[in-house]
Each structure stands twice: as structure tokens, then as C-alpha cells.
Enzyme design. Structure first.
Site, mmCIF file in Angstrom:
data_model
loop_
_atom_site.group_PDB
_atom_site.id
_atom_site.type_symbol
_atom_site.label_atom_id
_atom_site.label_comp_id
_atom_site.label_asym_id
_atom_site.label_seq_id
_atom_site.Cartn_x
_atom_site.Cartn_y
_atom_site.Cartn_z
ATOM 1 C CG MET A 30 46.001 35.343 37.861
ATOM 2 S SD MET A 30 46.248 33.600 37.514
ATOM 3 C CE MET A 30 44.567 33.030 37.367
ATOM 4 N N GLY A 31 44.327 39.480 35.868
ATOM 5 C CA GLY A 31 43.807 40.282 34.770
ATOM 6 C C GLY A 31 42.469 39.809 34.249
ATOM 7 C CD GLU A 35 31.670 46.262 39.471
ATOM 8 O OE1 GLU A 35 31.710 46.925 40.519
ATOM 9 O OE2 GLU A 35 32.061 46.704 38.366
ATOM 10 N N GLY A 36 34.182 41.992 40.186
ATOM 11 C CA GLY A 36 34.722 41.419 41.431
ATOM 12 C C GLY A 36 36.090 42.008 41.750
ATOM 13 C CG HIS A 37 39.401 41.280 39.163
ATOM 14 N ND1 HIS A 37 38.875 40.751 38.019
ATOM 15 C CD2 HIS A 37 40.212 40.315 39.677
ATOM 16 C CE1 HIS A 37 39.348 39.524 37.823
ATOM 17 N NE2 HIS A 37 40.153 39.224 38.821
ATOM 18 C CG ASP A 150 39.950 32.602 44.001
ATOM 19 O OD1 ASP A 150 39.976 31.602 43.278
ATOM 20 O OD2 ASP A 150 39.638 33.738 43.579
HETATM 21 P P1 AMP Z 1 42.100 36.287 39.760
HETATM 22 O O1 AMP Z 1 42.377 37.373 38.757
HETATM 23 O O2 AMP Z 1 41.004 35.369 39.354
HETATM 24 O O3 AMP Z 1 43.338 35.609 40.235
HETATM 25 O O4 AMP Z 1 41.517 37.051 41.037
HETATM 26 C C1 AMP Z 1 42.228 38.097 41.636
HETATM 27 C C2 AMP Z 1 41.572 38.433 42.946
HETATM 28 O O5 AMP Z 1 40.223 38.822 42.729
HETATM 29 C C3 AMP Z 1 41.541 37.243 43.899
HETATM 30 O O6 AMP Z 1 41.786 37.696 45.223
HETATM 31 C C4 AMP Z 1 40.130 36.745 43.745
HETATM 32 O O7 AMP Z 1 39.642 36.066 44.877
HETATM 33 C C5 AMP Z 1 39.380 38.031 43.526
HETATM 34 N N1 AMP Z 1 38.112 37.766 42.842
HETATM 35 C C6 AMP Z 1 37.941 37.117 41.666
HETATM 36 N N2 AMP Z 1 36.620 37.004 41.392
HETATM 37 C C7 AMP Z 1 35.949 37.576 42.410
HETATM 38 C C8 AMP Z 1 34.559 37.762 42.720
HETATM 39 N N3 AMP Z 1 33.585 37.329 41.914
HETATM 40 N N4 AMP Z 1 34.247 38.384 43.870
HETATM 41 C C9 AMP Z 1 35.232 38.806 44.720
HETATM 42 N N5 AMP Z 1 36.540 38.669 44.483
HETATM 43 C C10 AMP Z 1 36.904 38.059 43.351
#
Ligand code: AMP
Length: 267
Positions: A30-31, A35-37, A150
Site C-alpha cells: 500500500m506504499g 525497510e520491511g517492504h 501481517d
Molecule cells: P502494506 O504496505 O502495509 O500493505 O504491506 C505490504 C507488504 O509488506 C505486506 O506483505 C506486509 O506484510 C509487508 N510488511 C509490512 N511491514 C513489514 C515488516 N515490518 N516486516 C516485514 N514485512 C512487512
């Protein structure tokens, strides 16, 4: 890295990549990339020939009163982060591109969507599964990368892929945390200084719950301990603390910001 805004162009571009024999890795987001992304993108780049990142704040997975309209955005920063991590394509469709009219067809994954996030956000996972199915159909990836951050979402997507025979390998990637243990999240930007200072309670509770399990306490005891620790933090309002199988999962509100976290029982 190429920025693409239409379904037709994204599909055509990735068709050409597949025709050239290249395996596509997909990283749906979702943008407001952090660093996780970036870790997902780097793993995709290491395992696939081309990587496509998608940025779409999907209205279907937000309920009324949730943070759809205030969800943070930073396309310039996201372009830099995605490219530096190894993405070749960045798909950023408008809502009208993804949903030009009413949506009559949705994907719902029973079971995996129940409880936890599904209890707090009843239509959330149907929204997630529907947009992920669309992105899979548009992009045709060999592999798709999702974070364990998630956890329940990862189980929902795995089940959808199995049940609907998507020819896609779902790859789950470990949670990336800040120095103080807080799981990175786009929503962390909403936290006030004091809320941010309180947020590590989630991971502390998970670790205490995990230790309780490894000391032979029951899952119910471990869950109660996590709930007690989070409730003792004045700035945290507990949503749930549960042990499901060998996973510990928590959610709490800090002011208006809802954070989730989880941990394996054996790590
Ligand atoms: P989101 O943009 O929050 O929908 O996340 C997009 C993807 O990145 C999803 O698969 C999340 O689980 C993953 N993600 C978000 N935050 C983290 C994190 N801290 N560590 C690992 N993956 C993450």
C-alpha cells in the site's frame, strides 16, 4: 525502474517479460515504503528475474471510519526505495483504474479470515483477497512476496492460492523491526512521540508470552500474560492477545493508530 499506471500496460509489459523466459516476482504493497517492504523486494530480486512492486491503497479492505483517506503516501520516496531494493516495475494504479464500476465479484476465504483481525475488521480480508487475486491475474507472477508482519493475511493469501489454483508460489518473509523492537509499519508515522515510546510493549508482551509457553504454561496463560502486559501500558488500548497454533499475535490501539505484531512460539 518503470512506473506504470494502467492495468493494460502492466499486463502487457509483464507478458513480454514472461515471453522472454523471465520469472516475475510480485510485491504487493500500500506504499509509504519502509525497510520491511524493501526486504521483500530484495528477496524477490534475489529469487526472480524481474520484480514488480505494486502500490495501491485498496478501498475494498478499509471499513468506514478506518484510515483510508489519511493513509500516508509518498510516491517519490517509494520510487527511490523500490528501485534501490531492485524493482524493475512499479505499478501505481488509481482507484478508478482498479475499480471502474461497482464490484460484484469478491473473494472471501472462510476460516483463515475468522478471528483476530477478521473479528476486529469484518470485511477486511475479503477486500485483501479480492485485490490480491486481481493483482495476481494482472501480473502473472511466478512468486509473490508477503510479510509475516501481517501473519493472518499471509495465511489468507496462501489458502486462496491453494483453493483457486493460482500457479503462484507465495513466499512469507520475516518481520523487520526498528532498533527498539517495534515492527516497521507505514502507520508508525501516525504515532506521537509518547505513543512511539510506548509501542515496544507489543514485542515485549510477545516475548513474555513465548517464554511462558516455553516454560510449559498453557496457551491460555500465555495469552492472558500478554494481555496483562499490554493493558498495563497506559497509552495502549488492547484489541486482542492470542495464541493460535504456534503463533502469538497481538493488536492494540495507541491513540487512533492501531498496531499489530506477532511472533513464532519457537523463536
Ligand atoms: P502494506 O504496505 O502495509 O500493505 O504491506 C505490504 C507488504 O509488506 C505486506 O506483505 C506486509 O506484510 C509487508 N510488511 C509490512 N511491514 C513489514 C515488516 N515490518 N516486516 C516485514 N514485512 C512487512
Amino acid at each position: 525502474m518503470e512506473l506504470i499506471e494502467t492495468i493494460a500496460a502492466f499486463g502487457k509489459t509483464l507478458d513480454a517479460e514472461r515471453l522472454a523466459g523471465r520469472r516475475v516476482g510480485l510485491v504487493p504493497t500500500m506504499g509509504y515504503l519502509h525497510e520491511g517492504h524493501a526486504a521483500l523486494v530484495r528477496q524477490a530480486a534475489a529469487e526472480c528475474d524481474v520484480v514488480a512492486v505494486t502500490i495501491f491503497v485498496n478501498p475494498l479492505q478499509f471499513a468506514a471510519g478506518e484510515d483510508l483517506s489519511s493513509y500516508p503516501r509518498d510516491l517519490d520516496g517509494d520510487r527511490r526505495t523500490a528501485e534501490a531494493a531492485g524493482a524493475e516495475y512499479l505499478f501505481v494504479p488509481e482507484v478508478t483504474e482498479m475499480y471502474p464500476g461497482e464490484v460484484h465479484t469478491t473473494v472471501s476465504v472462510a476460516g483463515e479470515s475468522d478471528g483476530l483481525e477478521g473479528a476486529s475488521r469484518p470485511s477486511h480480508f475479503a477486500g485483501v483477497a479480492t485485490v490480491v487475486a486481481k493483482l495476481f491475474n494482472i501480473a502473472g507472477p511466478s512468486r509473490a512476496y508477503f510479510g509475516e508482519k501481517d501473519w493472518q493475511q499471509l495465511q489468507v493469501v496462501r489458502r486462496m492460492v491453494d483453493d483457486l489454483s493460482f500457479p503462484i508460489e507465495v513466499v512469507g518473509c520475516p518481520i523487520v523491526r526498528d532498533g527498539d523492537g517495534v515492527a516497521l509499519s507505514s502507520r508508525n508515522v501516525y504515532l506521537s512521540t509518547t505513543e512511539r515510546a510506548a509501542a515496544p510493549v507489543l514485542r515485549r508482551a510477545l516475548m513474555a508470552g513465548r517464554d511462558a509457553l516455553s516454560n510449559g504454561r498453557s496457551p491460555a496463560d500465555a495469552a492472558a500474560l500478554m494481555a496483562e502486559l499490554i493493558s498495563a501500558e497506559p497509552l495502549a488500548q488492547l484489541d486482542y492477545a492470542e495464541v493460535v497454533g504456534d503463533r502469538l499475535l497481538v493488536a492494540a490501539r495507541f491513540g487512533t493508530t492501531r498496531l499489530i505484531d506477532n511472533m513464532g512460539a519457537d523463536r
